[in-house]
Design a protein around this motif. Structure first.
Motif, PDB file in Angstrom:
ATOM      1  N   ILE A 110     -42.171  -2.772  10.611  1.00 20.47           N
ATOM      2  CA  ILE A 110     -41.135  -1.971  11.291  1.00 20.47           C
ATOM      3  C   ILE A 110     -40.603  -0.900  10.323  1.00 20.47           C
ATOM      4  O   ILE A 110     -40.447   0.268  10.696  1.00 20.47           O
ATOM      5  N   ALA A 111     -40.369  -1.309   9.087  1.00 22.69           N
ATOM      6  CA  ALA A 111     -39.852  -0.367   8.081  1.00 22.69           C
ATOM      7  C   ALA A 111     -40.828   0.787   7.861  1.00 22.69           C
ATOM      8  O   ALA A 111     -40.429   1.954   7.761  1.00 22.69           O
ATOM      9  N   GLU A 112     -42.129   0.446   7.800  1.00 20.38           N
ATOM     10  CA  GLU A 112     -43.171   1.474   7.626  1.00 20.38           C
ATOM     11  C   GLU A 112     -43.170   2.469   8.794  1.00 20.38           C
ATOM     12  O   GLU A 112     -43.246   3.686   8.598  1.00 20.38           O
ATOM     13  N   ALA A 113     -43.114   1.924  10.006  1.00 18.67           N
ATOM     14  CA  ALA A 113     -43.115   2.788  11.202  1.00 18.67           C
ATOM     15  C   ALA A 113     -41.871   3.676  11.214  1.00 18.67           C
ATOM     16  O   ALA A 113     -41.933   4.845  11.609  1.00 18.67           O
ATOM     17  N   CYS A 114     -40.755   3.132  10.750  1.00 17.48           N
ATOM     18  CA  CYS A 114     -39.521   3.933  10.668  1.00 17.48           C
ATOM     19  C   CYS A 114     -39.697   5.052   9.648  1.00 17.48           C
ATOM     20  O   CYS A 114     -39.311   6.195   9.890  1.00 17.48           O
ATOM     21  N   ARG A 115     -40.287   4.718   8.516  1.00 17.35           N
ATOM     22  CA  ARG A 115     -40.485   5.724   7.475  1.00 17.35           C
ATOM     23  C   ARG A 115     -41.371   6.864   7.978  1.00 17.35           C
ATOM     24  O   ARG A 115     -41.056   8.028   7.803  1.00 17.35           O
ATOM     25  N   ARG A 116     -42.461   6.486   8.656  1.00 19.51           N
ATOM     26  CA  ARG A 116     -43.382   7.503   9.204  1.00 19.51           C
ATOM     27  C   ARG A 116     -42.681   8.439  10.173  1.00 19.51           C
ATOM     28  O   ARG A 116     -43.058   9.599  10.306  1.00 19.51           O
ATOM     29  N   SER A 117     -41.688   7.904  10.892  1.00 20.22           N
ATOM     30  CA  SER A 117     -41.040   8.742  11.903  1.00 20.22           C
ATOM     31  C   SER A 117     -39.642   9.190  11.469  1.00 20.22           C
ATOM     32  O   SER A 117     -38.835   9.592  12.306  1.00 20.22           O
ATOM     33  N   SER A 118     -39.378   9.091  10.169  1.00 18.14           N
ATOM     34  CA  SER A 118     -38.088   9.525   9.605  1.00 18.14           C
ATOM     35  C   SER A 118     -36.900   8.925  10.341  1.00 18.14           C
ATOM     36  O   SER A 118     -35.958   9.620  10.702  1.00 18.14           O
ATOM     37  N   ARG A 119     -36.985   7.624  10.573  1.00 19.52           N
ATOM     38  CA  ARG A 119     -35.861   6.931  11.217  1.00 19.52           C
ATOM     39  C   ARG A 119     -35.292   5.888  10.269  1.00 19.52           C
ATOM     40  O   ARG A 119     -36.005   5.350   9.433  1.00 19.52           O
ATOM     41  N   GLU A 120     -34.008   5.585  10.446  1.00 14.89           N
ATOM     42  CA  GLU A 120     -33.388   4.506   9.688  1.00 14.89           C
ATOM     43  C   GLU A 120     -33.842   3.173  10.283  1.00 14.89           C
ATOM     44  O   GLU A 120     -33.848   3.016  11.501  1.00 14.89           O
ATOM     45  N   GLN A 121     -34.173   2.209   9.417  1.00 16.44           N
ATOM     46  CA  GLN A 121     -34.624   0.912   9.932  1.00 16.44           C
ATOM     47  C   GLN A 121     -33.526   0.229  10.766  1.00 16.44           C
ATOM     48  O   GLN A 121     -33.812  -0.517  11.699  1.00 16.44           O
ATOM     49  N   SER A 122     -32.287   0.530  10.441  1.00 17.30           N
ATOM     50  CA  SER A 122     -31.175  -0.100  11.175  1.00 17.30           C
ATOM     51  C   SER A 122     -31.090   0.367  12.632  1.00 17.30           C
ATOM     52  O   SER A 122     -30.352  -0.216  13.416  1.00 17.30           O
ATOM     53  N   THR A 123     -31.872   1.395  13.003  1.00 19.27           N
ATOM     54  CA  THR A 123     -31.820   1.870  14.396  1.00 19.27           C
ATOM     55  C   THR A 123     -32.826   1.131  15.284  1.00 19.27           C
ATOM     56  O   THR A 123     -32.902   1.412  16.484  1.00 19.27           O
ATOM     57  N   VAL A 124     -33.595   0.211  14.682  1.00 19.61           N
ATOM     58  CA  VAL A 124     -34.575  -0.555  15.462  1.00 19.61           C
ATOM     59  C   VAL A 124     -34.251  -2.046  15.358  1.00 19.61           C
ATOM     60  O   VAL A 124     -34.246  -2.601  14.262  1.00 19.61           O
ATOM     61  N   GLU A 180     -45.481  -0.483  16.684  1.00 16.33           N
ATOM     62  CA  GLU A 180     -45.359   0.606  15.713  1.00 16.33           C
ATOM     63  C   GLU A 180     -45.365   1.967  16.414  1.00 16.33           C
ATOM     64  O   GLU A 180     -44.570   2.853  16.094  1.00 16.33           O
ATOM     65  N   VAL A 181     -46.255   2.082  17.409  1.00 18.20           N
ATOM     66  CA  VAL A 181     -46.287   3.304  18.211  1.00 18.20           C
ATOM     67  C   VAL A 181     -44.964   3.470  18.959  1.00 18.20           C
ATOM     68  O   VAL A 181     -44.411   4.571  19.046  1.00 18.20           O
ATOM     69  N   ALA A 182     -44.436   2.360  19.487  1.00 16.42           N
ATOM     70  CA  ALA A 182     -43.160   2.429  20.222  1.00 16.42           C
ATOM     71  C   ALA A 182     -42.037   2.946  19.317  1.00 16.42           C
ATOM     72  O   ALA A 182     -41.211   3.760  19.741  1.00 16.42           O
ATOM     73  N   ILE A 183     -42.020   2.489  18.081  1.00 20.76           N
ATOM     74  CA  ILE A 183     -40.983   2.953  17.144  1.00 20.76           C
ATOM     75  C   ILE A 183     -41.148   4.452  16.874  1.00 20.76           C
ATOM     76  O   ILE A 183     -40.170   5.203  16.871  1.00 20.76           O
ATOM     77  N   GLU A 184     -42.397   4.863  16.706  1.00 22.62           N
ATOM     78  CA  GLU A 184     -42.636   6.302  16.485  1.00 22.62           C
ATOM     79  C   GLU A 184     -42.174   7.130  17.680  1.00 22.62           C
ATOM     80  O   GLU A 184     -41.805   8.295  17.529  1.00 22.62           O
ATOM     81  N   GLU A 185     -42.164   6.509  18.861  1.00 23.93           N
ATOM     82  CA  GLU A 185     -41.745   7.226  20.074  1.00 23.93           C
ATOM     83  C   GLU A 185     -40.285   6.971  20.444  1.00 23.93           C
ATOM     84  O   GLU A 185     -39.839   7.355  21.517  1.00 23.93           O
ATOM     85  N   GLY A 186     -39.543   6.281  19.561  1.00 24.83           N
ATOM     86  CA  GLY A 186     -38.097   6.189  19.775  1.00 24.83           C
ATOM     87  C   GLY A 186     -37.531   4.840  20.180  1.00 24.83           C
ATOM     88  O   GLY A 186     -36.341   4.750  20.510  1.00 24.83           O
ATOM     89  N   ALA A 187     -38.339   3.775  20.152  1.00 26.73           N
ATOM     90  CA  ALA A 187     -37.821   2.449  20.534  1.00 26.73           C
ATOM     91  C   ALA A 187     -36.597   2.081  19.701  1.00 26.73           C
ATOM     92  O   ALA A 187     -36.570   2.308  18.485  1.00 26.73           O
ATOM     93  N   THR A 188     -35.581   1.498  20.350  1.00 25.93           N
ATOM     94  CA  THR A 188     -34.432   0.957  19.608  1.00 25.93           C
ATOM     95  C   THR A 188     -34.477  -0.567  19.583  1.00 25.93           C
ATOM     96  O   THR A 188     -33.737  -1.191  18.847  1.00 25.93           O
ATOM     97  N   MET A 189     -35.334  -1.151  20.428  1.00 28.43           N
ATOM     98  CA  MET A 189     -35.551  -2.594  20.431  1.00 28.43           C
ATOM     99  C   MET A 189     -37.034  -2.846  20.620  1.00 28.43           C
ATOM    100  O   MET A 189     -37.644  -2.277  21.532  1.00 28.43           O
ATOM    101  N   VAL A 190     -37.602  -3.704  19.755  1.00 30.32           N
ATOM    102  CA  VAL A 190     -38.987  -4.128  19.943  1.00 30.32           C
ATOM    103  C   VAL A 190     -38.984  -5.633  20.195  1.00 30.32           C
ATOM    104  O   VAL A 190     -38.228  -6.372  19.574  1.00 30.32           O
ATOM    105  N   ARG A 191     -39.817  -6.062  21.152  1.00 35.11           N
ATOM    106  CA  ARG A 191     -39.841  -7.464  21.577  1.00 35.11           C
ATOM    107  C   ARG A 191     -41.142  -8.093  21.092  1.00 35.11           C
ATOM    108  O   ARG A 191     -42.209  -7.808  21.618  1.00 35.11           O
ATOM    109  N   ILE A 192     -41.048  -8.926  20.059  1.00 36.04           N
ATOM    110  CA  ILE A 192     -42.264  -9.385  19.389  1.00 36.04           C
ATOM    111  C   ILE A 192     -42.363 -10.911  19.361  1.00 36.04           C
ATOM    112  O   ILE A 192     -41.443 -11.593  18.922  1.00 36.04           O
ATOM    113  N   GLY A 193     -43.503 -11.417  19.875  1.00 38.04           N
ATOM    114  CA  GLY A 193     -43.753 -12.850  19.862  1.00 38.04           C
ATOM    115  C   GLY A 193     -44.958 -13.201  19.004  1.00 38.04           C
ATOM    116  O   GLY A 193     -44.833 -13.760  17.911  1.00 38.04           O
ATOM    117  N   SER A 194     -46.161 -12.848  19.482  1.00 36.38           N
ATOM    118  CA  SER A 194     -47.402 -13.277  18.824  1.00 36.38           C
ATOM    119  C   SER A 194     -47.449 -12.971  17.335  1.00 36.38           C
ATOM    120  O   SER A 194     -47.888 -13.816  16.537  1.00 36.38           O
TER     121      SER A 194
END
Ligand SMILES: *Cc1c(COP(=O)(O)O)cnc(C)c1O
Length: 227
Positions: free
Chosen positions: A16-30, A206-220
């Motif tokens: 998540i941190a990597e995807a945030c870095r790639r999209s110049s977002r703060e990790q705290s926004t996801v 990761e793609v969702a974060i690059e496109e602006g996700a503020t919540m990711v729902r992860i199980g597997s």
């Protein structure tokens, strides 16, 4: 198991941190929501104790079982279909319902929330990819909902949720981008803030974060192969 789970959690947070870095977002926004539908209450508790506050379940009955078995510090999310006859019992257990897919459900939540003297935060699920088997409002159904929302003071719509088709992450990108644009358009049209975009699962977060996700729902990605 506990140590392995903690390692997985760290790995997912790293991605998540990597995807945030790639999209110049703060990790705290996801916000990471750990989807515990595959595991027992004990494993879910272990994940929570590893430092994950937000947990999600897709079936109300499963949530009814797990929520009382876990500490009150868990913030529960309902991410799957909710039948109207289960609204009353589910509301007191959850912090956010991601999967509102009809006006009738929205109204039932408004009524129950009023009776329970609270304001219920929800997201509207949108079937952006237009798959027949999927739940959610169609893109065309969204604009007129704005008027309804002002008649439901006990429901607070905080944003939108979607699931992309399960083929490949790059195909998911257009679905996520479309949800973001819809959110921006409805913010203006409805005249209310819609800060949240719940989109992205194990295969495409990761793609969702690059496109602006503020919540990711992860199980597997958290549990596969270790529980
Ligand atoms: C199961 C589920 C998830 C998590 O899926 P994974 O691919 O296991 O990460 C996310 N969102 C919803 C709505 C689900 O039902």
């Amino acid at each position: 198991m506990h140590a392995a789970l903690k390692t997985r959690l760290d790995e997912v947070r790293g991605r998540i941190a990597e995807a945030c870095r790639r999209s110049s977002r703060e990790q705290s926004t996801v916000r990471l929501i750990g989807v515990t539908k595959y595991v027992t209450a004990e494993v879910a508790a272990s994940l929570h104790l590893s430092g994950l506050a937000d947990l999600g379940e897709s079936r109300p009955q499963e949530l009814w079982q797990k929520a009382p078995a876990l500490p009150d510090s868990v913030r529960w999310h309902l991410i799957g279909q909710l039948q109207r006859n289960k609204v009353e019992r589910t509301l007191p257990l959850v912090n956010l319902i991601h999967s509102i897919d009809s006006l009738r459900l929205l109204e039932a939540i408004g009524t129950a929330a009023k009776a329970q003297n609270r304001i219920m935060p929800v997201l509207l699920e949108v079937n952006v990819s237009r798959e027949e088997a999927k739940h959610g409002f169609t893109v065309e159904e969204l604009p007129p909902l704005g008027q309804m929302l002002s008649r439901l003071p006990n429901v607070e719509v905080q944003g939108l949720m979607t699931m992309a088709a399960l083929d490949n992450p790059e195909n998911a990108r257009s679905t996520f981008a479309e949800l973001r644009k819809l959110r921006d358009a409805m913010t203006t049209q409805w005249g209310r803030p819609l800060p949240e975009l719940s989109m992205g699962m194990t295969n495409d977060f990761e793609v969702a974060i690059e496109e602006g996700a503020t919540m990711v729902r992860i199980g597997s990605a958290l549990f596969e192969g270790i529980v």
